[in-house]
Design a protein around this motif. Sequence first.
Motif, mmCIF file in Angstrom:
data_model
loop_
_atom_site.group_PDB
_atom_site.id
_atom_site.type_symbol
_atom_site.label_atom_id
_atom_site.label_comp_id
_atom_site.label_asym_id
_atom_site.label_seq_id
_atom_site.Cartn_x
_atom_site.Cartn_y
_atom_site.Cartn_z
ATOM 1 N N SER A 1 13.896 4.468 -10.201
ATOM 2 C CA SER A 1 13.807 3.087 -9.756
ATOM 3 C C SER A 1 15.216 2.506 -9.771
ATOM 4 O O SER A 1 16.065 2.936 -10.557
ATOM 5 N N ILE A 2 15.441 1.534 -8.889
ATOM 6 C CA ILE A 2 16.797 1.006 -8.743
ATOM 7 C C ILE A 2 16.724 -0.461 -8.348
ATOM 8 O O ILE A 2 15.812 -0.882 -7.636
ATOM 9 N N GLY A 3 17.665 -1.252 -8.828
ATOM 10 C CA GLY A 3 17.724 -2.660 -8.456
ATOM 11 C C GLY A 3 18.396 -3.468 -9.541
ATOM 12 O O GLY A 3 18.736 -2.948 -10.617
ATOM 13 N N ASP A 4 18.587 -4.765 -9.260
ATOM 14 C CA ASP A 4 19.130 -5.628 -10.301
ATOM 15 C C ASP A 4 18.019 -6.169 -11.206
ATOM 16 O O ASP A 4 18.291 -6.675 -12.286
ATOM 17 N N PHE A 5 16.776 -6.069 -10.758
ATOM 18 C CA PHE A 5 15.592 -6.428 -11.543
ATOM 19 C C PHE A 5 15.675 -7.846 -12.124
ATOM 20 O O PHE A 5 15.138 -8.120 -13.197
ATOM 21 N N ASP A 6 16.341 -8.725 -11.383
ATOM 22 C CA ASP A 6 16.474 -10.102 -11.861
ATOM 23 C C ASP A 6 15.214 -10.930 -11.619
ATOM 24 O O ASP A 6 15.121 -12.067 -12.077
ATOM 25 N N LYS B 1 0.841 -1.190 0.000
ATOM 26 C CA LYS B 1 0.000 0.000 0.000
ATOM 27 C C LYS B 1 0.879 1.244 0.000
ATOM 28 O O LYS B 1 2.079 1.186 0.327
ATOM 29 N N VAL B 2 0.263 2.358 -0.352
ATOM 30 C CA VAL B 2 0.969 3.639 -0.392
ATOM 31 C C VAL B 2 0.612 4.419 0.867
ATOM 32 O O VAL B 2 -0.566 4.698 1.103
ATOM 33 N N PRO B 3 1.602 4.750 1.713
ATOM 34 C CA PRO B 3 1.300 5.469 2.953
ATOM 35 C C PRO B 3 0.808 6.887 2.673
ATOM 36 O O PRO B 3 1.144 7.482 1.646
ATOM 37 N N ASP B 4 0.038 7.417 3.591
ATOM 38 C CA ASP B 4 -0.528 8.761 3.449
ATOM 39 C C ASP B 4 0.492 9.790 3.941
ATOM 40 O O ASP B 4 0.391 10.318 5.050
ATOM 41 N N ILE B 5 1.482 10.052 3.103
ATOM 42 C CA ILE B 5 2.516 11.044 3.398
ATOM 43 C C ILE B 5 2.526 12.036 2.250
ATOM 44 O O ILE B 5 2.660 11.646 1.081
ATOM 45 N N LYS B 6 2.368 13.305 2.562
ATOM 46 C CA LYS B 6 2.211 14.327 1.536
ATOM 47 C C LYS B 6 3.557 14.882 1.074
ATOM 48 O O LYS B 6 4.544 14.882 1.806
ATOM 49 N N ASP B 7 3.555 15.374 -0.173
ATOM 50 C CA ASP B 7 4.692 16.113 -0.741
ATOM 51 C C ASP B 7 5.995 15.326 -0.656
ATOM 52 O O ASP B 7 7.008 15.796 -0.114
ATOM 53 N N VAL B 8 5.977 14.111 -1.177
ATOM 54 C CA VAL B 8 7.170 13.271 -1.200
ATOM 55 C C VAL B 8 7.395 12.769 -2.624
ATOM 56 O O VAL B 8 6.477 12.732 -3.446
ATOM 57 N N ASP B 9 8.633 12.381 -2.901
ATOM 58 C CA ASP B 9 8.953 11.680 -4.137
ATOM 59 C C ASP B 9 8.889 10.181 -3.866
ATOM 60 O O ASP B 9 9.222 9.717 -2.764
ATOM 61 N N TYR B 10 8.496 9.423 -4.878
ATOM 62 C CA TYR B 10 8.429 7.971 -4.754
ATOM 63 C C TYR B 10 9.621 7.330 -5.463
ATOM 64 O O TYR B 10 10.005 7.742 -6.570
ATOM 65 N N ILE B 11 10.173 6.321 -4.810
ATOM 66 C CA ILE B 11 11.318 5.586 -5.344
ATOM 67 C C ILE B 11 10.999 4.100 -5.267
ATOM 68 O O ILE B 11 10.529 3.610 -4.231
ATOM 69 N N GLY B 12 11.226 3.387 -6.341
ATOM 70 C CA GLY B 12 10.973 1.951 -6.348
ATOM 71 C C GLY B 12 12.269 1.167 -6.364
ATOM 72 O O GLY B 12 13.157 1.437 -7.174
ATOM 73 N N ALA B 13 12.386 0.226 -5.445
ATOM 74 C CA ALA B 13 13.564 -0.638 -5.389
ATOM 75 C C ALA B 13 13.163 -2.029 -5.860
ATOM 76 O O ALA B 13 12.354 -2.705 -5.217
ATOM 77 N N ASP B 14 13.691 -2.435 -6.999
ATOM 78 C CA ASP B 14 13.441 -3.740 -7.592
ATOM 79 C C ASP B 14 11.930 -3.986 -7.719
ATOM 80 O O ASP B 14 11.235 -3.222 -8.368
ATOM 81 N N LYS B 15 11.377 -5.027 -7.074
ATOM 82 C CA LYS B 15 9.950 -5.313 -7.251
ATOM 83 C C LYS B 15 9.055 -4.263 -6.601
ATOM 84 O O LYS B 15 7.860 -4.202 -6.892
ATOM 85 N N GLY B 16 9.628 -3.428 -5.715
ATOM 86 C CA GLY B 16 8.869 -2.289 -5.211
ATOM 87 C C GLY B 16 8.559 -1.311 -6.327
ATOM 88 O O GLY B 16 7.515 -0.648 -6.328
ATOM 89 N N ALA B 17 9.451 -1.226 -7.321
ATOM 90 C CA ALA B 17 9.203 -0.376 -8.487
ATOM 91 C C ALA B 17 8.057 -0.946 -9.314
ATOM 92 O O ALA B 17 7.236 -0.199 -9.863
#
Length: 206
Positions: free
Chosen positions: A42-47, A13-29
């Motif tokens: 986004s960052i990771g080895d994406f394997d 889920k996406v937390p209710d935090i305002k005025d932030v940038d989102y970053i995805g790490a591997d499967k989080g992306a």
Amino acid sequence: MRDCVIFLKLADKVPDIKDVDYIGADKGALFLAKKKIHMAFSIGDFDSVSENEQSWIELYSDEVIALNPVKNNSDSEAAVDEAIRRGYRMIYIVGATGGRLDHEIVNIRLCWKYPDRVILLDDQNRSVALGEGAHRIQKNGYQYLSLFAENSSEISLNGFKYELDHRVITERDLYGLSNELTGETGEIYVHRGSILVIQTSDGAGR
């Protein structure tokens, strides 16, 4: 300076935090891409993602940082280190707990690596390491607050059910478990060292 939220593999889920940038790490992306949520990077080895899933990640990322699968750090550490390098102020991490214990320990240690900046969030817990200085703590609906030292540290607590006055605690001391704020706020003074603060409640959600 902006804040950011890093999404790891177990994010649901996406937390209710305002005025932030989102970053995805591997499967989080991939989680963010499937929700059509834009990422600063986004960052990771994406394997563990398919070519089609990789194309979705690229579509919703300003930048994709592909890591070598043979590396000396986790995707979560790489994401936090990159966020620090880019100057983000507070770094929230979701999806950091509830899976492999070794990865969970790494994520907790990221709090200690960057005290006062890295916060782990899930449905039940909020974890952050505090460095030397005075810190005001908000209850924010959590039932308990537990304190743990990484090394020998000296702390004082005001506004808690169990208060401390210049108490030295070490990594072997476990009595910091399940303290409680007596009101909506309290103060933690770290005179020396650093401590991990975990605010938590019984059962998922608050």
